[in-house]
Design a protein around this motif. Structure first.
Motif, PDB file in Angstrom:
ATOM      1  N   LYS A 496       5.155   3.559  -9.673  1.00 27.05           N
ATOM      2  CA  LYS A 496       4.505   2.400 -10.546  1.00 27.05           C
ATOM      3  C   LYS A 496       3.671   3.145 -11.486  1.00 27.05           C
ATOM      4  CE  LYS A 496       1.101  -1.272 -10.479  1.00 27.05           C
ATOM      5  NZ  LYS A 496       0.234  -1.877  -9.655  1.00 27.05           N
ATOM      6  N   CYS A 512       3.786   1.707  -5.538  1.00 25.25           N
ATOM      7  CA  CYS A 512       3.000   0.702  -5.458  1.00 25.25           C
ATOM      8  C   CYS A 512       1.946   0.663  -4.427  1.00 25.25           C
ATOM      9  CB  CYS A 512       3.626  -0.561  -5.399  1.00 25.25           C
ATOM     10  SG  CYS A 512       5.055  -0.831  -6.905  1.00 25.25           S
ATOM     11  N   PRO A 554      -2.935  -2.725  -3.045  1.00 29.00           N
ATOM     12  CA  PRO A 554      -1.949  -1.977  -3.822  1.00 29.00           C
ATOM     13  C   PRO A 554      -2.742  -1.174  -5.009  1.00 29.00           C
ATOM     14  CG  PRO A 554      -2.411  -4.451  -4.739  1.00 29.00           C
ATOM     15  CD  PRO A 554      -2.840  -4.248  -3.135  1.00 29.00           C
TER      16      PRO A 554
END
Length: 582
Positions: A496, A512, A554
């Motif tokens: 990410k 993530c 997250p």
């Protein structure tokens, strides 16, 4: 007319290590500290009307944690109470709670169509801030590192239309006065885009200066760039005279004073404009059909045939002239006026069987009409190259390429990214670098007084580049290399955020959820280590470490400093101690 210079990035060979052997997994534990937040991070999820890939890149993958590069180990985030919260680390074992430094005047929850709030640290005493509703704040903070002098005060506050996020900002010092220039990003609906996503990306370059008469800050300049993709990298030069953008699709300046409705009408008329002529072909000849103006007669038409050239004049006006794609038999070629007020021109090919891709070389005003029998014949010729089955005969000598066997790092996009430098006064592109397969990875601020650096993949390595706007002949300097990192990161499918330490001592990426990967630069070994295959002593080893966070939330933000990694989730802020002070 000035043409942009085509440039290239010059790699410093001494910074490359052709004998790099890879990263060795180290099981050494990394000290990890967890802070629980008083209020959740002000995360804004994508709405149903934000469905494109560009919305995901700009807002769905937004980094909610902001690093103040002017002060060591100082990070900020905005919570759902509208508070700007700061954590400055002095000692890992004596961590305090994040403190409130500023509160947004607007109630963010009252806006349904808002974006994520964004912040950029313009200088050691100035901050630009957006609340995500379309309002821009310019804030004087005092010396942020000094609690006695730090005080956040709004110096400028104005509604600028549709919501935006702040990409970059710079403080410009000129004699006794100063100004702030900032770059704002929007994704806006484009009603006339019939083929694309229906959206375009707008970059607004805004300059704010103090008016000496009323002692208030005002917008003195606003320029807008438009493009079809969210830029990977966009930054203003330290002197405010230029702008650099790395993007998949190019950007161009649009004039703010233009009548948008007039432009829309022009664009629409261009899109629906009928072709000047239609043409079709067989193996032996070509037929060109032209719709004549009302009341045209044979005397109004002049058609001149030459072996490689054609010239058509209607009512004294040149209609079509140019070199033909191939030679014709001028004696056998002819023309006729049909009953439906159309002019038909018959051209006999000299090279029978040759397919013409265009009628007149370089002319785009006509439309080619393909005959259905021709399409069927072409399809039959290509039939042996295609199959409805995925792999009908895998045992034959030359099996077809199986895309599933390719790694992500083998994929090469047809359209490559480019690095462009725009001049702030002429609004023209002055330098262009075609990045080709040099995939953009991340950006990092090494020196806050300079432009942010950007990291590109070169072969298997990841190379860090520092822009120098003052050096016209050598604008981008290769300052560091992360060996094999370009190849390694391609295998991380769930990555990410990507970052590196400002002193290049390590690079890190996070997924993530939970996992953080750290890749250190090669360091000398304290013990003797041999390479068994080559029978030589290994002097240095590059370590890879993995940290797993104790949370199921997250990851929303990720920042790297020389000593620590900061990882932000919805309800927690994690600190991972990567390096000691030295």
């Amino acid at each position: 007319m000035e043409v942009a210079a085509n440039c290239s990035l010059r790699v410093k060979r001494p910074l490359l290590d052709p004998r790099f052997e890879g990263y060795k997994l180290s099981l050494e534990p990394l000290p990890c500290y967890q802070l629980e937040l008083d209020a959740a991070v002000a995360e804004v999820k994508l709405r149903d009307d934000q469905y494109t890939l560009e919305h995901m890149h700009a807002f769905g993958m937004y980094n909610y944690l902001h690093c103040d590069s002017w002060y060591q180990d100082s990070v900020y985030y905005i919570d759902n109470l509208g508070r700007v919260m700061n954590l400055t680390v002095m000692l890992d074992t004596a961590l305090g709670k994040p403190r409130e430094v500023f509160r947004l005047p607007t109630d963010l929850t009252a806006y349904d169509s808002r974006l994520c709030a964004s912040i950029h640290f313009t200088s050691s005493t100035w901050v630009t801030l957006s609340d995500g509703t379309g309002r821009l704040y310019l804030i004087g903070t005092g010396e942020r590192g000094n609690s006695a002098s730090e005080k956040w005060e709004i110096m400028f506050n104005e509604e600028l239309g549709n919501p935006f996020i702040i990409i970059h900002s710079v403080l410009l010092l000129n004699a006794e006065e100063h100004s702030v220039t900032t770059l704002l990003l929007r994704i806006e609906k484009e009603a006339l885009d019939m083929k694309g996503s229906g959206f375009y990306v707008s970059l607004e370059w805004v300059t704010i200066r103090k008016n000496k008469d009323n002692n208030k800050y005002e917008i003195i300049k606003c320029d807008i760039l438009r493009g079809k993709s969210v830029p990977h990298y966009a930054a203003i030069e330290p002197d405010g005279k230029g702008l650099m953008i790395v993007s998949y699709k190019s950007f161009t300046f649009v004039h703010v004073g233009q009548d948008l409705e007039e432009n829309k009408n022009e664009n629409m008329s261009e899109k629906i404009k009928e072709p000047l002529y239609y043409w079709q072909q067989t193996e032996d000849d070509l037929t060109v059909t032209i719709r004549l103006p009302e009341g045209s007669s044979k005397e109004d038409i002049q058609v001149q045939f030459l072996p490689d050239h054609i010239n058509i004049v209607l009512k004294g006006q040149r209609f079509l002239e140019g070199n033909l794609y191939s030679s014709i038999d001028q004696e056998s070629s002819t023309w006729i006026i049909k009953e439906n007020n159309c002019l038909e021109i018959f051209l006999i090919k000299k090279n029978e069987g040759l397919t013409w891709p265009e009628l007149v070389v370089g002319d785009k005003q006509g439309e080619f009409i393909r005959d259905s029998a021709q399409c069927a014949a072409i399809a039959e010729r290509l039939m042996h190259l295609t199959s409805e089955e995925l792999n009908p005969n895998p045992d034959k000598e030359k099996p077809p390429c199986n895309a599933q066997e390719l790694e992500e790092c083998d994929i090469f996009f047809e359209e490559s990214s480019s690095l462009c430098r725009f001049d702030g006064s002429t609004l023209k592109t002055t330098h262009v670098v075609n990045l080709g397969s040099n995939q953009y990875l991340f950006s990092v601020i090494v020196d806050p007084k300079e432009m942010p650096c950007f990291c590109l993949r070169h072969d298997v390595d990841a190379l860090l580049w520092q822009p120098h706007s003052s050096k016209q002949d050598d604008m981008w300097e290769h300052i560091a290399t992360f060996n094999a990192l370009g190849y390694v990161q391609a295998s991380k499918r769930d990555k990410k955020f990507f970052a590196c330490a400002p002193n290049y001592s390590y690079a890190a990426l996070c997924e993530c959820l939970r996992r953080v990967f750290i890749y250190r630069q090669p360091t000398p070994m304290s013990t003797v280590l041999y390479n068994r295959k080559e029978g030589r002593q290994v002097g240095q080893v590059a370590k890879q470490q993995v940290a797993s966070l104790e949370t199921n939330d997250p990851i929303l933000g990720f920042q790297a400093t020389n000593e620590r990694l900061f990882v932000l989730t919805t309800k927690n802020l994690f600190l991972i101690k990567v390096n000691t002070e030295n």
